[in-house]
Scaffold this motif. Structure first.
Motif, PDB file in Angstrom:
ATOM      1  N   SER A  19       0.827  -1.212   0.000  1.00 43.34           N
ATOM      2  CA  SER A  19       0.000   0.000   0.000  1.00 43.34           C
ATOM      3  C   SER A  19       0.863   1.265   0.000  1.00 43.34           C
ATOM      4  CB  SER A  19      -0.914   0.017   1.230  1.00 43.34           C
ATOM      5  OG  SER A  19      -0.128   0.013   2.410  1.00 43.34           O
ATOM      6  N   ILE A  21       3.108   4.153  -1.510  1.00 47.71           N
ATOM      7  CA  ILE A  21       3.244   4.774  -2.832  1.00 47.71           C
ATOM      8  C   ILE A  21       4.558   4.308  -3.461  1.00 47.71           C
ATOM      9  CG2 ILE A  21       3.509   6.974  -4.042  1.00 47.71           C
ATOM     10  CD1 ILE A  21       1.693   8.220  -1.825  1.00 47.71           C
ATOM     11  N   ASP A  65      17.758   4.628   7.306  1.00 46.52           N
ATOM     12  CA  ASP A  65      17.018   5.544   8.177  1.00 46.52           C
ATOM     13  C   ASP A  65      17.551   6.935   7.836  1.00 46.52           C
ATOM     14  OD1 ASP A  65      16.217   7.264  10.209  1.00 46.52           O
ATOM     15  OD2 ASP A  65      16.496   5.791  11.809  1.00 46.52           O
ATOM     16  N   VAL A  66      16.699   7.804   7.326  1.00 47.28           N
ATOM     17  CA  VAL A  66      17.182   9.105   6.842  1.00 47.28           C
ATOM     18  C   VAL A  66      17.643  10.021   7.974  1.00 47.28           C
ATOM     19  CG1 VAL A  66      16.008   9.183   4.617  1.00 47.28           C
ATOM     20  CG2 VAL A  66      14.801   9.963   6.674  1.00 47.28           C
ATOM     21  N   SER A  92      10.077   8.856  -0.767  1.00 48.20           N
ATOM     22  CA  SER A  92       8.664   8.556  -0.466  1.00 48.20           C
ATOM     23  C   SER A  92       8.539   8.326   1.039  1.00 48.20           C
ATOM     24  CB  SER A  92       8.218   7.325  -1.271  1.00 48.20           C
ATOM     25  OG  SER A  92       6.823   7.170  -1.200  1.00 48.20           O
ATOM     26  N   ILE A  93       8.984   9.318   1.789  1.00 45.40           N
ATOM     27  CA  ILE A  93       9.213   9.177   3.233  1.00 45.40           C
ATOM     28  C   ILE A  93       8.556  10.325   3.991  1.00 45.40           C
ATOM     29  CG2 ILE A  93      11.039   9.365   4.995  1.00 45.40           C
ATOM     30  CD1 ILE A  93      12.881   7.909   2.989  1.00 45.40           C
ATOM     31  N   VAL A 120      12.453  14.144   9.358  1.00 46.60           N
ATOM     32  CA  VAL A 120      12.171  12.932   8.566  1.00 46.60           C
ATOM     33  C   VAL A 120      11.443  13.272   7.267  1.00 46.60           C
ATOM     34  CG1 VAL A 120      10.929  10.727   8.543  1.00 46.60           C
ATOM     35  CG2 VAL A 120      12.080  11.477  10.631  1.00 46.60           C
ATOM     36  N   LEU A 145       7.338  13.223  -2.723  1.00 50.77           N
ATOM     37  CA  LEU A 145       5.870  13.211  -2.667  1.00 50.77           C
ATOM     38  C   LEU A 145       5.386  14.220  -1.651  1.00 50.77           C
ATOM     39  CD1 LEU A 145       4.309  11.078  -4.393  1.00 50.77           C
ATOM     40  CD2 LEU A 145       6.506  10.133  -3.690  1.00 50.77           C
ATOM     41  N   THR A 146       4.464  15.095  -2.087  1.00 52.55           N
ATOM     42  CA  THR A 146       3.903  16.051  -1.138  1.00 52.55           C
ATOM     43  C   THR A 146       2.380  15.961  -1.112  1.00 52.55           C
ATOM     44  OG1 THR A 146       3.964  18.353  -0.376  1.00 52.55           O
ATOM     45  CG2 THR A 146       3.746  18.012  -2.753  1.00 52.55           C
ATOM     46  N   PHE A 147       1.803  16.647  -0.130  1.00 54.38           N
ATOM     47  CA  PHE A 147       0.353  16.814  -0.051  1.00 54.38           C
ATOM     48  C   PHE A 147       0.170  18.329   0.068  1.00 54.38           C
ATOM     49  CE2 PHE A 147      -3.783  16.783   2.204  1.00 54.38           C
ATOM     50  CZ  PHE A 147      -4.492  16.005   1.307  1.00 54.38           C
ATOM     51  N   LEU A 192      -4.370   8.956  -0.354  1.00 53.13           N
ATOM     52  CA  LEU A 192      -4.265   7.540  -0.727  1.00 53.13           C
ATOM     53  C   LEU A 192      -4.215   6.691   0.534  1.00 53.13           C
ATOM     54  CD1 LEU A 192      -1.669   8.154  -3.549  1.00 53.13           C
ATOM     55  CD2 LEU A 192      -3.978   7.219  -3.885  1.00 53.13           C
ATOM     56  N   ALA A 196       0.722   5.308   6.281  1.00 48.40           N
ATOM     57  CA  ALA A 196       0.949   6.659   6.817  1.00 48.40           C
ATOM     58  C   ALA A 196      -0.371   7.425   6.899  1.00 48.40           C
ATOM     59  CB  ALA A 196       1.957   7.411   5.953  1.00 48.40           C
TER      60      ALA A 196
END
Ligand code: NAP
Length: 257
Positions: A19, A21, A65-66, A92-93, A120, A145-147, A192, A196
């Motif tokens: 699931s 992205i 791990d960023v 994609s984090i 993060v 990826l943003t919102f 989506l 998360a």
């Protein structure tokens, strides 16, 4: 059959479940001819290794791990164990503590948790791009990826602030990495149903209004339109585009009501 990512080597960072992205991006990228590596961190790494087998071709799974300087410093060597460079990197984090800074907790969110979300979810785009820069000697494409962070949303709270930071970080990366032929762009996706998103109390209310207002409609379980947008930006089809935010949201952002 030729694909838009034929011959491209792509790291997709942030794949946990199918699931995610990132999973859909990895799948479509492979279908378009890319050699894909995926990464995740911590306890979920075992899940990622199992989920990787569901992709058309099982990719190497790296630990990243960023927020871990050692992981970032070792990333280029870890990638080189599988491919000799990268043409694309997908960020994609995101993480924000749903108990303290999301779901209506904006006015009370404590700084350490806000700081973690910013590190993060926003700063890490710069950290990841820099960790991968030595691998993109001939240029490349970084996609995150943003919102949509231009407005305030119900429930999204400090993650909205983190996304505003991510959007700005992407523009500064575009400025500073452009001269080396590295593009940096974001896809602004509609809601989506990923892990998360499910973790954000009240986010499901956004999902129902989205499909009503988006002129093209919106299916919150269909990750493929977003994956296709990311892959288009990874490809050679946008050679002169950087610092851009492409909306893959059914057209929701362009409607006033
Ligand atoms: P997801 O499957 O939960 O992906 C988020 C990923 O970030 C997970 O793999 C998570 O790992 C990883 N992560 C968290 N902290 C990390 C760290 N310190 N180092 C490395 N990785 C870390 O959810 P998603 O919806 O696909 O999210 C992917 C991106 O799309 C995020 O930037 C999200 O904000 C964005 N986005 C999502 C939506 C939506 O509605 N779902 C809409 C627009 C944009 P763990 O699972 O192990 O914690």
């Amino acid at each position: 059959m030729s694909g838009i990512l034929d011959g491209k080597r792509i790291l997709v960072a942030g794949v946990t479940m199918d699931s995610s992205i990132g999973f859909a991006v990895a799948k479509f990228a492979q279908e378009q001819g890319a050699t894909v590596l995926i990464s995740n961190f911590g306890r979920a790494l075992g899940i990622t290794r199992r989920i990787a087998k569901r992709l058309p071709s099982e990719p190497p799974v790296l630990e990243l791990d960023v927020t871990d300087e050692d992981h970032l410093a070792g990333l280029a060597d870890a990638v080189r164990e599988h491919v000799d460079g990268l043409d694309g990197v997908v960020h994609s984090i995101a993480f924000g503590n749903p108990e303290t800074i999301l779901g209506g907790k904006f006015l009370d969110g404590p700084w350490p948790d806000v700081a973690q979300a910013l590190q993060v979810s926003a700063y890490s785009l710069k950290a990841l791009a820099m960790a991968c820069r030595p691998l993109m000697g001939e240029g490349g494409s970084v996609v995150g990826l943003t919102f949509d962070a231009t407005v305030a949303w119900p429930a999204y709270d400090w993650m909205g602030v983190a996304k505003a930071g991510l959007e700005s970080t992407s523009r500064y990366l575009a400025r500073d990495l452009g001269p080396q032929g590295i593009r940096c762009n974001l896809v602004s996706a509609g809601p989506l149903k990923s892990l998360a998103a499910k973790a954000i109390p009240g986010f499901e209310n956004l999902e129902s209004m989205w499909s009503d207002r988006a002129p093209l409609g919106w299916a919150e379980t269909d990750l493929e339109p977003t994956a296709r947008g990311v892959c288009a930006l990874l490809s050679d089809l946008f050679p002169a585009t950087t610092g851009e935010i492409v909306h893959v949201d059914g057209g929701y952002h362009a409607m006033g009501a």
